[in-house]
Scaffold this motif. Sequence first.
Motif, PDB file in Angstrom:
ATOM      1  N   CYS A  20       0.842  -1.193   0.000  1.00 14.65           N
ATOM      2  CA  CYS A  20       0.000   0.000   0.000  1.00 14.65           C
ATOM      3  C   CYS A  20       0.874   1.239   0.000  1.00 14.65           C
ATOM      4  CB  CYS A  20      -0.885   0.014   1.247  1.00 14.65           C
ATOM      5  SG  CYS A  20      -2.275  -1.122   1.150  1.00 14.65           S
ATOM      6  N   TYR A 260      -6.124  -6.411   5.757  1.00  7.12           N
ATOM      7  CA  TYR A 260      -5.630  -5.165   5.171  1.00  7.12           C
ATOM      8  C   TYR A 260      -4.483  -5.451   4.200  1.00  7.12           C
ATOM      9  CZ  TYR A 260      -3.597  -0.508   4.794  1.00  7.12           C
ATOM     10  OH  TYR A 260      -3.099   0.671   4.304  1.00  7.12           O
ATOM     11  N   GLU A 261      -3.584  -6.342   4.591  1.00 10.18           N
ATOM     12  CA  GLU A 261      -2.477  -6.705   3.708  1.00 10.18           C
ATOM     13  C   GLU A 261      -2.998  -7.373   2.444  1.00 10.18           C
ATOM     14  OE1 GLU A 261       1.219  -6.888   2.143  1.00 10.18           O
ATOM     15  OE2 GLU A 261       0.546  -5.766   3.900  1.00 10.18           O
ATOM     16  N   CYS A 264      -4.058  -4.685   0.156  1.00  9.46           N
ATOM     17  CA  CYS A 264      -2.898  -4.015  -0.427  1.00  9.46           C
ATOM     18  C   CYS A 264      -2.338  -4.832  -1.594  1.00  9.46           C
ATOM     19  CB  CYS A 264      -1.818  -3.815   0.631  1.00  9.46           C
ATOM     20  SG  CYS A 264      -2.236  -2.620   1.913  1.00  9.46           S
ATOM     21  N   GLN A 265      -2.292  -6.128  -1.406  1.00  5.41           N
ATOM     22  CA  GLN A 265      -1.723  -6.994  -2.428  1.00  5.41           C
ATOM     23  C   GLN A 265      -2.640  -7.160  -3.638  1.00  5.41           C
ATOM     24  OE1 GLN A 265      -0.922 -10.625  -0.321  1.00  5.41           O
ATOM     25  NE2 GLN A 265       0.828  -9.786   0.809  1.00  5.41           N
ATOM     26  N   GLU A 267      -5.255  -4.897  -4.642  1.00  3.86           N
ATOM     27  CA  GLU A 267      -6.022  -3.696  -4.975  1.00  3.86           C
ATOM     28  C   GLU A 267      -6.347  -3.616  -6.463  1.00  3.86           C
ATOM     29  OE1 GLU A 267      -5.703   1.198  -4.635  1.00  3.86           O
ATOM     30  OE2 GLU A 267      -4.071  -0.065  -3.886  1.00  3.86           O
ATOM     31  N   ASN A 316      -8.916   4.738  -1.292  1.00  2.71           N
ATOM     32  CA  ASN A 316      -7.782   4.953  -2.185  1.00  2.71           C
ATOM     33  C   ASN A 316      -8.117   5.850  -3.368  1.00  2.71           C
ATOM     34  OD1 ASN A 316      -5.238   3.487  -1.311  1.00  2.71           O
ATOM     35  ND2 ASN A 316      -6.783   1.904  -0.991  1.00  2.71           N
TER      36      ASN A 316
END
Length: 351
Positions: A20, A260-261, A264-265, A267, A316
């Motif tokens: 992220c 959350y990770e 991020c990976q 998105e 985002n």
Amino acid sequence: MKFAVRLISSIFAAATLVGCGSRSEDRFSKVAIPEENRVDVEFRRLDKELTGLNYANSASEFAKLKDVYAANDSSDMNFLDIYTEAVLNIGNVDQMETRNIIQKFATGKPYCEFFQDADSVFPDMSAEKQELDNAFSILKTNLPDMNVPKQYVAIVSGFYSNVLCTKSRLGFSLEYYLGANYPNYKYVDGLYDYMICNYRREKLVSDGVFCWLSTEYEFKESAPTLLQKIIYLGKLVYLTSVSLPNEDLHTILGYTPDQYEWCCQNEAQMWHYMAENKHLFNTDRLTVGKYCDPAPSTAFFPQDSPGRSGLFVGYNIVKAYLDANTNVTLQELMNNNDASEILEMSGYNPK
């Protein structure tokens, strides 16, 4: 349906891992706060007031409490009336029957344990008060048209709602913040693991700020597209993160660190799935809800995804919009309800 699940799982399995981007809210959260925007709000403990009440003289005791929680203006209501009539749904405290029910609720089984345990977990809430005061001071500086609470109130609501916003008060149901391992949650109908993981003290402040913002800036679209809904929610997440610069974004979003990770990976894959399946401009409530409503995971995505993954994408987009348009203020952001314009001007297109 099984084929679709396999297909989306294979798409995400092939995703390239990407981290992220850094948060860019500092330019708003680190503003100088004028003295007139500094918030110093009383934090009352209605939960303790009810357990410590002299019920032998309940009429006069409740009359005093009604004075304490009186409405601030004609557009507001007495908070004690809201608590007993709307939250507990037991009538007005001017009635003896109502006062008797409150006594049983606050001092008798089974709910007295929640009052006692709330007092044990929250013997003092000065830290929460300070965080909330700082948060609303930052928001008031960036959003001069925004109202701020006149009082914070801790309650036990019988699992009515974790946060309660009135015209002038911000209430917190402490039974929702006793810790993910709190043993009595397993005895409450309708509580599931994906919900309970957020029932911890660290969530209280961000939940309160997010809820207050949602009432100050109400979503007025009756049949929103997915894009409109996620950008609206993204605005609220962004503002909450501005007001709480030291809070982890996953806490504000209500995700675990692993969820959350995962976002991020993945998105880019999430975004392209929304676009390629023509979900962004879809107004179907079920489709929009699968991205935006609480759930163990997002139905269109693998089980490792969080529920409400639309908040991550919306945040985002808003972040990209403000990063690309550094002249735009937060007040201007909240005044702009054109989701398509925000998306276009954001240049958002994760790879």
